[in-house]
Design a protein around this motif. Sequence first.
Motif: not given
Lengths: 364, 422, 215
Positions: B263-270, C38-42
């Motif tokens: 939910x939360x980390x996924x989009x940021x790591x990909x 700060x990294x963008x929130x995706x």
Amino acid sequence: MTNKNNLLAGELERLGISRRTFLKFCTSIGSVMALSPAQAAVMAEKLVTVKRQSVIWLSFQECTGCTESITRSHKPSLESLIFDFVSLDYHHTLQAASGHAAEQAREQAMHDNQGKYILIVDGSIPIKDDGVYSTIAGMTNLDMLQQVAKDAAAIVAVGSCATFGGLPKASPNPTGAVSVSDIVHDKPIINIPGCPPIPVVMTGVLAHVLTFGIPELDSMGRPKAFYGDSIHDRCYRRPYYDRGQFAKSFDDEGARKGWCLYELGCKGPITHNACATVKWNNGTSFPIQSGHGCLGCSEPDFWDAGGFYKALSTGTNSPGQWATAALAAGAAAGLASAYLNKSSKADAEKDHQPVTLEDMGGKS
Amino acid sequence: MSTSFQQGINVLKKVIDAPIAAYFSSCTSCGLCAQACIFYTETGNPKYTPIRRVEPMRRIWEQEFTLVGKAKKLLGLSKPVTGQDLKDNVELAFESCTTCGRCTMVCPVGNDIVYMIRRMREGLTAAGLAPKSLQAAAVRTLEKGSVMGFPLKTLEAMIQAAEKETGIKINIDEPNVDYLLLLSSAEVMQFNEIIGALAQIFKEAGVSWTFSSDAYEAGNPGMHMGASEIEAQMINRIVKAAEQLHIKNVISPECGHAYMAIRWEGPNVIGRPYPFKVFHIIEVLDNLRKEGRLKTTGLESERITFHDPCQAARRGGVNQPQRNLLNMVTSNFIEMTDNQSCNWCCGGGGGMNTIESAEPLVKKVFNRKKKQIDELDVTTVVTMCATCRNTLEEGIEENNMNIEVMGLTELLANHLLKEKKS
Amino acid sequence: MNEIELLNWARGPGLAYATAIMFFGLSIRVIEILSLGRPEELAEVRDSGVRDGWLMILKRSLPEVRHWKYITASYIFHIGLLVVIFFFIPHTHLFRDVFGIFWGGWPNYIIDFFTVLSIAGMLYTLVARFYDPARRILSKMSDYLAWLVTFLPLVTGYMAFHRLGLDYTTMLAVHILSVELLMIAIPISKLTHVVTFTMARWYTGSNQGRRGVRS
């Protein structure tokens, strides 16, 4: 200027002052100097028997305010008596003689009372450019001070100019004004600062010198008897300070009620003098009583210690401007640091190798 | 081989961002984080003080990203981080922390300590120091398909069993349906009744859904390690499957860290937003409830409490749905003294329960949960995370407590109102 | 140098230098933090997080009641310190002089009360640093120094006000100098938190807000 053997007893008699009145005078001086009644009696005893003391008064860079202070009393006072009594052998404002005659009187006194005369100085001494900024009879103040101080028994520096440099020393100090104690180091010096000092303080100290010798002094050479407490400690408005009741302007409710003048710039808390107890004009009043804050005139550099109407707690070098400049400079330095950090992070990014399944013991 | 001490340091430099710099700048060593951490409160050992877990990272931040620190380094007042420092940190970052984030909730200056511990783990993993068990789990997940290493066949067998039991057909790789369901390994292996339970609930609610044969595992050991590339591979598998099947909603199962990962980390790591939405199963069920599509019958009258899983509730923001659902099926729901964002961790999450050497510690810190449960005098603890459930069951057994542990979905399924449909 | 010269230096150049160093340093610190980005929130967020960021800045100042034993002393100390710094009448004049804004002060007996409270609170925090295992293990020399430079202005201020110890002029000078020491220490120690705590809270609060977490 003969009468060397005249005693004060005779002078008192001549002026028709009773012994009782004189004793009262000594007791009052004694009380402001915190002497015991017994000591006051001793002082009276000694004063009437002491010989006329030769005094040389040198005025340098000054405004004559100190002399005014001591001579301009509302009524002929007993304070002035002390001055009537001493043999004021040289004082270029008060003496009748002028020119060569005056200077000759000084030299004569120095010669006749070598090592015994008291030197009183008011005014600061300019030392810049070899002291050319103030001369008397062609002699610089610096030379004259050194010459007269050499054979003095003691020196009394009167007023803030002589004691601390005073107004002439105020920034940027164009004449290089200094105090007596900056120049003379091998003689006892009593500092009686104030702009001007309170008359009774001057006479009281003189009486003490004549009878008991040099009084106890504080770290700045001021007689503790007069300068031991701060104005603030003795101020009748002190309770308002403690309660946090301050006049906000010179004509507000607080000012009318006689509240503390701290917020209006009173320097009483750091000023040591006897104004709050002895007061001025024969004990009539003193600045704070008349509604104006203390300027701190009996402390060194009072002229340069920030605005007279700014509270003691404020900075004197415009810290606000420094803060603004520092923020800008810090921003520049911060950006430089940020640039370095960015490139260091970029390097880390570049050198980074992905962690793979192989690192974990996997196949791909 | 790309892991090395240097790579570890490098990653720590890479991940230090503005929040972390603000956190380190603000820490006053007040020690309050320790009061929020079960590993400190239950052992009394101050070495477990949360902010200490990121000390090597703090030193790198100070030495590399502050002028003051650079000056200190030049003057020899601070020493560079060594390989030994990183090795010593493994115990603190991995073996005695569930990344539950309770410390974050009490920090007076608002430091998100877990945000930093996750990045610390990333550095340790790049230095080749990740616990072997997590590494092995990552390999199993990517090579065999699931965290526990079972293949698709195992899941298929479970699905068939569920179909037989419920009489409902369960889709695999069905395109254009409403939801793609993921499961955690623990659910498939230990709590597989959930498959049948969900099949029934979704049937009654008229929801179309499917499993994917390419992506059925929601668990993500890559996230626990902070191996973001591996985490991303696991996420991408799901993203690809959802995209291929044209599915707009992905369901994270009753598993806290899976929810956090997908939910939360996924989009940021990909590195890109998803073309679909992600929900925790409990969010989905609560939405169905709101729409009137989830109907239940009967109320549990026993005293029941709920354990909020850290990653779903405190860190993931799912706090209210489980309460709405519980109130549907219980008449005696009792909140724990500390609940929702301030709930105490079960002690087994964050990869802790896969690390063998940490087992005694996990058992010890369960003491806090035991106290919490004991004071309520309940018969049942409900939760919505397979790891919590597992840890609770083990802890309850170990302590001879007479308490039943249940998944919320399962509890709802027990009360499902089945309308007769042909 | 006599006491008046010391005081004049402290009020004049000393205060100006300390102010400059503090603002220079804090300016660097803040920019250093911000520039790291700060990294963008995706991930799809539940909320922009702005509201929760602000809320966090405010709400974390409320006492964490469940840990009252651990926070009361430092809580009191912080409140006392803020009251003393910003509401002692002579201080308010300094701020008016520097920033041009004036908010009026509180009576001395109130300030006196808070000063004593702060001093007591600080003493307790020092004791706690020795006795609380977590604080003790975290404490480095810098933590004790930071405590000291914060403690000195309180004590010297109290002594000056009550005419204790040295003569008032010297005590006032020492007080101002101790404040200048504190000002210099702020950007180069953990005391930076006087500014960066807002940033830390903002980042955490807004992040929680995005995820729908109640802080």
